[in-house]
Scaffold this motif. Structure first.
Motif, PDB file in Angstrom:
ATOM      1  N   UNK A 146      24.047 -30.233 -23.003  1.00  0.00           N
ATOM      2  CA  UNK A 146      23.128 -29.097 -23.137  1.00  0.00           C
ATOM      3  C   UNK A 146      23.260 -28.391 -24.486  1.00  0.00           C
ATOM      4  N   UNK A 147      23.553 -29.186 -25.515  1.00  0.00           N
ATOM      5  CA  UNK A 147      23.686 -28.639 -26.871  1.00  0.00           C
ATOM      6  C   UNK A 147      22.504 -29.147 -27.704  1.00  0.00           C
ATOM      7  N   UNK A 148      21.386 -28.453 -27.580  1.00  0.00           N
ATOM      8  CA  UNK A 148      20.147 -28.899 -28.211  1.00  0.00           C
ATOM      9  C   UNK A 148      20.240 -28.872 -29.736  1.00  0.00           C
ATOM     10  N   UNK A 149      20.876 -27.860 -30.289  1.00  0.00           N
ATOM     11  CA  UNK A 149      20.981 -27.739 -31.745  1.00  0.00           C
ATOM     12  C   UNK A 149      21.760 -28.919 -32.330  1.00  0.00           C
ATOM     13  N   UNK A 150      22.860 -29.269 -31.679  1.00  0.00           N
ATOM     14  CA  UNK A 150      23.655 -30.417 -32.124  1.00  0.00           C
ATOM     15  C   UNK A 150      22.840 -31.702 -31.997  1.00  0.00           C
ATOM     16  N   UNK A 151      22.091 -31.798 -30.918  1.00  0.00           N
ATOM     17  CA  UNK A 151      21.232 -32.964 -30.692  1.00  0.00           C
ATOM     18  C   UNK A 151      20.177 -33.084 -31.785  1.00  0.00           C
ATOM     19  N   UNK A 152      19.554 -31.978 -32.152  1.00  0.00           N
ATOM     20  CA  UNK A 152      18.518 -31.981 -33.183  1.00  0.00           C
ATOM     21  C   UNK A 152      19.069 -32.418 -34.535  1.00  0.00           C
ATOM     22  N   UNK A 153      20.292 -32.022 -34.836  1.00  0.00           N
ATOM     23  CA  UNK A 153      20.927 -32.449 -36.092  1.00  0.00           C
ATOM     24  C   UNK A 153      21.109 -33.966 -36.115  1.00  0.00           C
ATOM     25  N   UNK A 154      21.507 -34.530 -34.960  1.00  0.00           N
ATOM     26  CA  UNK A 154      21.664 -35.986 -34.853  1.00  0.00           C
ATOM     27  C   UNK A 154      20.320 -36.691 -35.026  1.00  0.00           C
ATOM     28  N   UNK A 202       8.879 -37.084 -30.158  1.00  0.00           N
ATOM     29  CA  UNK A 202       8.123 -35.951 -29.603  1.00  0.00           C
ATOM     30  C   UNK A 202       9.073 -34.824 -29.199  1.00  0.00           C
ATOM     31  N   UNK A 203      10.168 -35.168 -28.512  1.00  0.00           N
ATOM     32  CA  UNK A 203      11.130 -34.146 -28.105  1.00  0.00           C
ATOM     33  C   UNK A 203      11.777 -33.468 -29.306  1.00  0.00           C
ATOM     34  N   UNK A 204      12.055 -34.259 -30.331  1.00  0.00           N
ATOM     35  CA  UNK A 204      12.629 -33.703 -31.564  1.00  0.00           C
ATOM     36  C   UNK A 204      11.689 -32.647 -32.154  1.00  0.00           C
ATOM     37  N   UNK A 217      10.583 -27.049 -32.999  1.00  0.00           N
ATOM     38  CA  UNK A 217       9.645 -25.918 -33.069  1.00  0.00           C
ATOM     39  C   UNK A 217      10.144 -24.756 -32.216  1.00  0.00           C
ATOM     40  N   UNK A 218      10.626 -25.052 -31.015  1.00  0.00           N
ATOM     41  CA  UNK A 218      11.099 -24.008 -30.097  1.00  0.00           C
ATOM     42  C   UNK A 218      12.269 -23.224 -30.698  1.00  0.00           C
ATOM     43  N   UNK A 219      13.172 -23.956 -31.391  1.00  0.00           N
ATOM     44  CA  UNK A 219      14.351 -23.304 -31.969  1.00  0.00           C
ATOM     45  C   UNK A 219      14.162 -22.944 -33.447  1.00  0.00           C
ATOM     46  N   UNK A 220      12.907 -22.982 -33.904  1.00  0.00           N
ATOM     47  CA  UNK A 220      12.578 -22.625 -35.297  1.00  0.00           C
ATOM     48  C   UNK A 220      13.343 -23.462 -36.321  1.00  0.00           C
ATOM     49  N   UNK A 221      13.444 -24.756 -36.056  1.00  0.00           N
ATOM     50  CA  UNK A 221      14.104 -25.690 -36.968  1.00  0.00           C
ATOM     51  C   UNK A 221      13.041 -26.574 -37.631  1.00  0.00           C
TER      52      UNK A 221
END
Length: 286
Positions: free
Chosen positions: A41-49, A69-71, A76-80
């Motif tokens: 449940x670590x979305x930010x870490x996942x997005x970096x990967x 699509x999920x990326x 967008x949701x986490x303003x990245x």
């Protein structure tokens, strides 16, 4: 000395350019990112990967993982940063084969509007995608699909004759156009079609050749794995499974997980979680 270094640099550049990208590496890196999101449940870490993967590889968008699509949605949701308009148009292109359905997805509509991707840009992407489809192959595989289902399974003699015809078509396609992926022929029930190749005398050729297309990113690992497992069960009559797709009880889950990883498939527990999440998502969308 300077000219020698230039020569070495040139050789290295040519060597890198000629190296084929191995998409099994891509799939496994995507699965690491996906597992971080689902299990930690670590979305930010996942997005970096994910971001690192998509910098190195042209993205796919597996119909179960929906990784690109999920990326985009989660970024967008986490303003990245996810690449804005350019990445959205790339996502549109990846969904070319099912855009008539996808274009009504509220989440996609919202993103396109938010990042000012107008309808003309989207229409041009879809128009070009359709333009680049191979009409000859589309017609050939439409006929092949009808042939594949003709009097199956009652008339076994006709089924075998048709399988042989389709096997010849597939080999001809490989030799002249490469793998008949969705960006060549649009939507096609490839898992069923390839699995029926176990009935062909050319099966050993397909077993070897399709693995090459898994590595090139053109053939989905799941489609290849299903063909291998069903051949093992239905043709070789062995009551075992290599990748966990033929319904045979899995005795050695460690080995099956290794086999799955070797072609870019999620491990058994990870796969179960993906299936559960997809089921829950479908319930929410009803």
């Amino acid at each position: 000395m300077k000219s020698f270094l230039t020569f070495i640099l040139l050789i290295l550049l040519i060597s890198c350019k000629n190296q084929k990208t191995n998409y099994i590496v891509y799939y496994n890196k995507v699965l690491i990112a996906d597992s971080i999101m689902r299990f930690e449940n670590d979305t930010i870490k996942s997005l970096k990967k994910y971001r690192k993967v998509f910098k190195k590889f042209e993205p796919k968008n597996d119909d179960r993982l929906n990784e690109f699509e999920n990326f985009i949605l989660l970024s967008d949701y986490y303003n990245k940063n996810f690449g804005g308009k350019k990445s959205l148009l790339k996502l549109v292109k990846l969904n070319g084969y099912n855009w008539e359905t996808k274009k009504n997805d509220k989440k996609i509509i919202h993103l396109l509007e938010k990042y000012k991707v107008d309808s003309s840009d989207v229409n041009n992407v879809i128009k070009n995608w359709n333009k680049n489809l191979n009409k000859t192959l589309i017609d050939s595989f439409k006929i092949a699909l009808k042939r594949d289902q003709e009097e199956r399974p009652t008339n076994l003699k006709l089924v075998k004759k048709n399988v042989d015809k389709n096997a010849r078509l597939l080999i001809w396609t490989f030799e002249n156009y490469g793998f008949p992926s969705s960006d060549k022929i649009g939507w096609f029930p490839m898992p069923t079609f390839l699995t029926h190749m176990i009935e062909s005398d050319k099966y050993p050729y397909f077993e070897k050749k399709l693995l090459e297309y898994v590595k090139s990113g053109e053939c989905a690992p799941r489609d290849y794995a299903m063909m291998i497992d069903y051949n093992l069960l239905l043709v070789e009559k062995q009551n075992k499974t290599i990748y966990g797709f033929n319904g045979v009880e899995i005795i050695d889950s460690i080995q099956v997980n290794k086999n799955r990883k070797s072609i870019g498939l999620p491990g058994l527990i990870h796969n179960s979680k993906i299936r559960k999440d997809l089921k829950n998502q479908k319930k929410k969308n009803k």
